[in-house]
Write a protein that holds these residues in place. Structure first.
Motif, short mmCIF file in Angstrom:
data_model
loop_
_atom_site.label_atom_id
_atom_site.label_comp_id
_atom_site.label_asym_id
_atom_site.label_seq_id
_atom_site.Cartn_x
_atom_site.Cartn_y
_atom_site.Cartn_z
N GLU A 1 -21.36 -30.30 -12.21
CA GLU A 1 -22.80 -30.02 -12.37
C GLU A 1 -23.58 -31.31 -12.62
O GLU A 1 -24.63 -31.54 -12.03
CB GLU A 1 -23.02 -29.04 -13.53
N ALA A 2 -23.06 -32.13 -13.51
CA ALA A 2 -23.76 -33.39 -13.83
C ALA A 2 -23.80 -34.31 -12.62
O ALA A 2 -24.80 -35.01 -12.39
CB ALA A 2 -23.07 -34.08 -15.01
N LEU A 3 -22.71 -34.31 -11.86
CA LEU A 3 -22.66 -35.15 -10.66
C LEU A 3 -23.72 -34.73 -9.65
O LEU A 3 -24.44 -35.57 -9.11
CB LEU A 3 -21.28 -35.05 -10.01
N TYR B 1 -23.59 -39.93 -8.59
CA TYR B 1 -22.44 -40.63 -9.17
C TYR B 1 -22.85 -41.86 -9.97
O TYR B 1 -22.31 -42.11 -11.06
CB TYR B 1 -21.46 -41.03 -8.06
N ALA B 2 -23.77 -42.63 -9.44
CA ALA B 2 -24.18 -43.87 -10.12
C ALA B 2 -24.76 -43.59 -11.50
O ALA B 2 -24.61 -44.40 -12.41
CB ALA B 2 -25.18 -44.63 -9.27
N ALA B 3 -25.40 -42.46 -11.66
CA ALA B 3 -26.04 -42.14 -12.94
C ALA B 3 -25.23 -41.11 -13.73
O ALA B 3 -25.73 -40.49 -14.66
CB ALA B 3 -27.46 -41.61 -12.70
N LEU B 4 -23.97 -40.95 -13.33
CA LEU B 4 -23.11 -40.00 -14.03
C LEU B 4 -22.54 -40.64 -15.29
O LEU B 4 -21.72 -41.55 -15.21
CB LEU B 4 -21.97 -39.57 -13.10
N GLU C 1 -22.29 -38.97 -21.45
CA GLU C 1 -23.35 -38.27 -22.17
C GLU C 1 -23.89 -37.08 -21.37
O GLU C 1 -24.04 -35.97 -21.89
CB GLU C 1 -24.50 -39.24 -22.47
N ARG C 2 -24.15 -37.30 -20.10
CA ARG C 2 -24.71 -36.24 -19.26
C ARG C 2 -23.69 -35.13 -19.02
O ARG C 2 -24.05 -33.96 -18.93
CB ARG C 2 -25.21 -36.83 -17.95
#
Lengths: 198, 198
Positions: free
Chosen positions: B22-24, B29-32, B35-36
């Motif tokens: 879900e976070a991906l 990916y770069a901002a994965l 924390e998220r």
DNA sequence: CCTACCGATCGGTAGG
DNA sequence: CCTACCGATCGGTAGG
């Protein structure tokens, strides 16, 4: 857009672009920081922010710089006969010995960022359109000359060949497959001879 | 390796994998970040590090989880006649309506990280080999049945088709071209009919 | 264009 | 599995 022709750059900017290239090849796109570019440049990070307000602005300018530099080789043999011209284009797009693997790797990283950066995307789209146009023209000229099937849609065929080009590079990078470019070139050749030939 | 079959996962691990997915999709990916993922999981980052020591370990497990989940659809129609089976495989590899664009985008990001992560690379190579084997077998069976050219190297042909598959997806993501998958599928079809057909 | 520095964010850990 | 926190690193800026 990307100002394909006359992007003015000062000497200092040119040096930053060059330093960015070196840092990109050395560390990859994901690990490309202003600090590392500055280190390659031999100056402070503030020196870079003096010329480019944000990192994103620098990167957009850098991609423009890169694609500008790639527009020279591609117009080789504009006068050759269509079949040879098409073969020459494909050889250029899928070279036998790619120059710098590190660079190629970083380019795929940048391509993968296109969905997150509209400027990136626009530049890749523009470059794709220009390349496809070259292929399309060679195919059309070949159809006019009777060596290619006149009923085939040249634009569609150019798209097919570009899919092979992009697939070859992706596989070269992702799978670390030295033969991926050669394989794609051979497939493009088969496609031209079997699907396109008159 | 990637333990293709029986990767044991606890319920907690399964939830982390799902939260990572879900976070991906949401952030790319770069901002994965851990924390998220934790936010998507509804727990603290420490909860994640309890199950996976490092972020890299989590990501390797996640890619394994993803590729496991992709191995189901691909074995459809194992009994159909070779020509139909090959067409079915290509339809699966280049679907008419891709499920989740965000996910596809993130997958290219992960593929582009293969040169920096040997575990990633190994998993992509393994998956590629398995997929190529399916194509190769269908082509060989077709040659045995007389519908495909017996002189063509089935392994090479499978590689050619995979270049079209990878090119189609790359273009779909980078150029944001909705038609890229359809175009690649059509080209694959032409390739099968013109180059491979007996 | 430099020095010095800030605020934000990151992966990861101690101690419970 | 949580709270609280650390050390490192990031992009960017103030002041000169």
């Amino acid at each position: 857009m990307g100002n394909s022709e006359g992007t003015e750059r000062t000497d200092a900017q040119e040096e930053i672009m060059s330093a960015t290239y070196e840092a990109l090849c050395e560390h990859g796109y994901a690990a490309l920081t202003v600090e590392r570019i500055a280190s390659e440049l031999g100056k402070s990070t503030a020196a870079i922010h003096y010329h480019y307000e944000t990192k994103d602005e620098l990167l957009v300018a850098f991609l423009d710089y890169l694609l500008d530099g790639m527009n020279e080789w591609i117009d080789t043999k504009p006068d050759a006969e269509p079949r040879k011209r098409l073969a020459g284009l494909l050889d250029g797009l899928l070279p036998a010995e790619p120059h710098d693997r590190q660079f190629t790797v970083a380019m795929l990283e940048m391509r993968a960022q296109a969905p997150y950066n509209e400027s990136f995307r626009a530049q890749f789209v523009e470059r794709d359109e220009r390349t496809r146009e070259l292929l399309k023209t060679a195919i059309e000229d070949g159809a006019d000359a009777g060596v290619f099937d006149g009923d085939a849609d040249a634009g569609d065929a150019a798209r097919s060949l570009m899919a092979l080009v992009d697939g070859g590079w992706t596989r070269y990078v992702v799978l670390d497959d030295e033969a991926a470019l050669t394989d794609a070139r051979e497939t493009a050749r088969e496609y031209v001879e079997s699907v396109l030939a008159a």
